[in-house]
Motif scaffolding. Structure first.
Motif, PDB file in Angstrom:
ATOM      1  N   ALA A  19       0.822  -1.208   0.000  1.00 50.32           N
ATOM      2  CA  ALA A  19       0.000   0.000   0.000  1.00 50.32           C
ATOM      3  C   ALA A  19       0.855   1.256   0.000  1.00 50.32           C
ATOM      4  N   VAL A  20       1.913   1.258   0.776  1.00 51.33           N
ATOM      5  CA  VAL A  20       2.821   2.404   0.818  1.00 51.33           C
ATOM      6  C   VAL A  20       3.487   2.588  -0.542  1.00 51.33           C
ATOM      7  N   TYR A  21       3.905   1.485  -1.151  1.00 44.88           N
ATOM      8  CA  TYR A  21       4.531   1.551  -2.472  1.00 44.88           C
ATOM      9  C   TYR A  21       3.526   2.051  -3.509  1.00 44.88           C
ATOM     10  N   ALA A  22       2.288   1.577  -3.436  1.00 45.62           N
ATOM     11  CA  ALA A  22       1.247   2.026  -4.360  1.00 45.62           C
ATOM     12  C   ALA A  22       1.030   3.529  -4.237  1.00 45.62           C
ATOM     13  N   ASP A  23       1.047   4.041  -3.016  1.00 48.72           N
ATOM     14  CA  ASP A  23       0.903   5.482  -2.811  1.00 48.72           C
ATOM     15  C   ASP A  23       2.066   6.250  -3.425  1.00 48.72           C
ATOM     16  N   ALA A  24       3.267   5.736  -3.248  1.00 46.13           N
ATOM     17  CA  ALA A  24       4.444   6.387  -3.827  1.00 46.13           C
ATOM     18  C   ALA A  24       4.352   6.394  -5.356  1.00 46.13           C
ATOM     19  N   LEU A  25       3.903   5.287  -5.923  1.00 51.31           N
ATOM     20  CA  LEU A  25       3.751   5.219  -7.379  1.00 51.31           C
ATOM     21  C   LEU A  25       2.684   6.189  -7.875  1.00 51.31           C
ATOM     22  N   ALA A  26       1.609   6.328  -7.112  1.00 49.22           N
ATOM     23  CA  ALA A  26       0.556   7.271  -7.491  1.00 49.22           C
ATOM     24  C   ALA A  26       1.098   8.698  -7.506  1.00 49.22           C
ATOM     25  N   GLY A  27       1.930   9.029  -6.549  1.00 49.21           N
ATOM     26  CA  GLY A  27       2.546  10.350  -6.518  1.00 49.21           C
ATOM     27  C   GLY A  27       3.458  10.575  -7.709  1.00 49.21           C
ATOM     28  N   GLU A  28       4.220   9.555  -8.041  1.00 55.95           N
ATOM     29  CA  GLU A  28       5.105   9.657  -9.204  1.00 55.95           C
ATOM     30  C   GLU A  28       4.299   9.805 -10.489  1.00 55.95           C
ATOM     31  N   ALA A  29       3.195   9.070 -10.600  1.00 51.31           N
ATOM     32  CA  ALA A  29       2.337   9.167 -11.782  1.00 51.31           C
ATOM     33  C   ALA A  29       1.752  10.576 -11.903  1.00 51.31           C
TER      34      ALA A  29
END
Length: 98
Positions: A7-17
């Protein structure tokens, strides 16, 4: 992997996107602005063009470079979306297993 880590990684990826999307939109905006300026230059007097360039209102961008940047950003965004999809699938699996 733990669901929390995913979940933390998914949030980081969403920010990068979001960041890549914003950068791509800025590149598109620069290209639209360049097209407007190109049209305006055909209608304005040479004196007005020189004054506007001197003020930094009219400028020249390297459209080829901006288009290449935009293609790179869009390609990176596609790859990032693929990774996000995979992470979300892993997260769903980890959540269901718990």
């Amino acid at each position: 992997m733990r669901a929390v880590e995913l979940a933390v990684y998914a949030d980081a990826l969403a920010g990068e996107a979001a960041s890549l999307s914003a950068r791509a939109e800025r590149a598109r905006s620069r290209l639209r602005q360049a097209a407007i300026e190109r049209r305006a230059r055909c209608e304005l007097s040479e004196t007005a063009i020189e004054r506007l360039e001197g003020l930094g209102v009219l400028g020249a961008i390297d459209e080829r470079a901006v288009r290449a940047e935009l293609r790179e950003l869009e390609s990176g965004l596609e790859a990032l979306e693929e990774l996000q999809s995979w992470v979300e699938g892993e997260l769903a699996g980890a959540t269901n297993a718990a």
